[in-house]
Design an enzyme around this catalytic site. Structure first.
Site, PDB file in Angstrom:
ATOM      1  N   SER A  64       0.832  -1.211   0.000  1.00 23.56           N
ATOM      2  CA  SER A  64       0.000   0.000   0.000  1.00 23.56           C
ATOM      3  C   SER A  64       0.864   1.258   0.000  1.00 23.56           C
ATOM      4  O   SER A  64       2.021   1.242   0.410  1.00 23.56           O
ATOM      5  CB  SER A  64      -0.890   0.021   1.243  1.00 23.56           C
ATOM      6  OG  SER A  64      -1.739  -1.103   1.272  1.00 23.56           O
TER       7      SER A  64
HETATM    8  N1  SAH Z   1      -0.651  -4.574   4.300  1.00 25.95           N
HETATM    9  C1  SAH Z   1      -0.106  -4.916   2.995  1.00 25.95           C
HETATM   10  C2  SAH Z   1      -1.146  -4.700   1.920  1.00 25.95           C
HETATM   11  C3  SAH Z   1      -0.980  -5.668   0.808  1.00 25.95           C
HETATM   12  S1  SAH Z   1      -2.266  -5.696  -0.384  1.00 25.95           S
HETATM   13  C4  SAH Z   1       1.168  -4.152   2.706  1.00 25.95           C
HETATM   14  O1  SAH Z   1       1.384  -3.062   3.264  1.00 25.95           O
HETATM   15  O2  SAH Z   1       1.985  -4.631   1.940  1.00 25.95           O
HETATM   16  C5  SAH Z   1      -3.478  -6.743   0.357  1.00 25.95           C
HETATM   17  C6  SAH Z   1      -3.103  -8.151   0.687  1.00 25.95           C
HETATM   18  O3  SAH Z   1      -4.300  -8.831   1.127  1.00 25.95           O
HETATM   19  C7  SAH Z   1      -2.558  -8.977  -0.469  1.00 25.95           C
HETATM   20  O4  SAH Z   1      -1.309  -9.498  -0.115  1.00 25.95           O
HETATM   21  C8  SAH Z   1      -3.592 -10.098  -0.652  1.00 25.95           C
HETATM   22  O5  SAH Z   1      -3.029 -11.322  -1.056  1.00 25.95           O
HETATM   23  C9  SAH Z   1      -4.210 -10.184   0.739  1.00 25.95           C
HETATM   24  N2  SAH Z   1      -5.537 -10.789   0.792  1.00 25.95           N
HETATM   25  C10 SAH Z   1      -6.532 -10.702  -0.120  1.00 25.95           C
HETATM   26  N3  SAH Z   1      -7.625 -11.395   0.276  1.00 25.95           N
HETATM   27  C11 SAH Z   1      -7.323 -11.956   1.471  1.00 25.95           C
HETATM   28  C12 SAH Z   1      -8.040 -12.798   2.386  1.00 25.95           C
HETATM   29  N4  SAH Z   1      -9.270 -13.238   2.129  1.00 25.95           N
HETATM   30  N5  SAH Z   1      -7.409 -13.155   3.528  1.00 25.95           N
HETATM   31  C13 SAH Z   1      -6.144 -12.734   3.803  1.00 25.95           C
HETATM   32  N6  SAH Z   1      -5.414 -11.935   2.975  1.00 25.95           N
HETATM   33  C14 SAH Z   1      -5.996 -11.556   1.823  1.00 25.95           C
END
Ligand code: SAH
Length: 213
Positions: A64
């Site tokens: 993000s």
């Molecule tokens: N906090 C992270 C954001 C990454 S983007 C950062 O700062 O890097 C969001 C993430 O949510 C992705 O890695 C994706 O694989 C994960 N995600 C999507 N659906 C999900 C679910 N049902 N349960 C757990 N993680 C999930």
């Protein structure tokens, strides 16, 4: 991976930018100073790690924007020692910011590739979140209840398991919406059946992936 004076200087600039954009919690800004964001990016993006941008981290996912991480963290009103559940470990950067603020962090990632990658990076930073490969829609019933829950992917609806696993007085921060744009909501649990909802404008997250059957 090295943390050079150049990286540290770029971090200071990013922190000034976050301050200008309205992040006023000095503890959060300090945490951004302590956690080197470039550790979480592929080498190709290292030079841009401290610009306010999202980047690909593999498996079609993104780390993000720093502003989004800071903004969501600020909405949590975090206090040292609180138990926090994060949905979407992704790169692990947000996870480390929460740890740096003194929270006991539990974080779930749905994609195995990212779970393995973030595990390796976080180990190097001497922070100790509990990382799980699993389905965020289910939360972590074994570790509940939580003081705070943070969803870092766009949720088409509010998963019931998450509001159930929140303490009374606890806060859920969740980008809500099925399309490309979600509304940032802060939901405070007043009692087992009452919730207060506040809206904080539009953001754009990768979608929360479907539940496992
Ligand atoms: N906090 C992270 C954001 C990454 S983007 C950062 O700062 O890097 C969001 C993430 O949510 C992705 O890695 C994706 O694989 C994960 N995600 C999507 N659906 C999900 C679910 N049902 N349960 C757990 N993680 C999930």
């Amino acid at each position: 991976m090295q943390d050079t004076y150049k990286h540290k200087g770029l971090r200071k600039q990013l922190i000034d930018e976050l301050r200008q954009k309205g992040i006023s919690d000095e503890n959060i800004l300090d945490a951004f100073n302590e956690v080197p964001r470039h550790y979480f990016l592929d080498l190709a993006f290292e030079q841009q790690a401290y610009s306010n941008q999202a980047f690909q981290i593999g498996a079609g996912q993104t780390i993000s924007h720093p502003y989004t991480v800071a903004f969501q963290t600020q909405l949590l009103n975090l206090k040292r020692g609180e138990k926090v559940l994060e949905i979407g470990t992704g790169s692990g950067f947000q996870t480390c910011i929460l740890c740096q603020l003194g929270a006991k962090v539990y974080s779930i990632e749905r994609q195995r590739e990212l779970f393995i990658k973030s595990n390796a990076i976080i180990k190097k930073l001497k922070l100790n979140p509990e990382l799980f490969y699993g389905d965020g829609y289910k939360g972590r019933p074994f570790n509940a209840p939580f003081d705070k829950i943070l969803v870092t992917c766009g949720a088409p609806f509010i998963p019931q398991a998450l509001t159930e696993q929140l303490k009374i007085g606890g806060i859920l921060v969740i980008p809500l919406g099925a399309g490309n744009v979600q509304e940032m909501q802060r939901i405070t649990k007043i009692s087992e059946t009452e919730f207060k909802t506040e809206n904080f404008g539009d953001f754009s997250f990768v979608p929360m992936l479907e539940r496992t059957k």
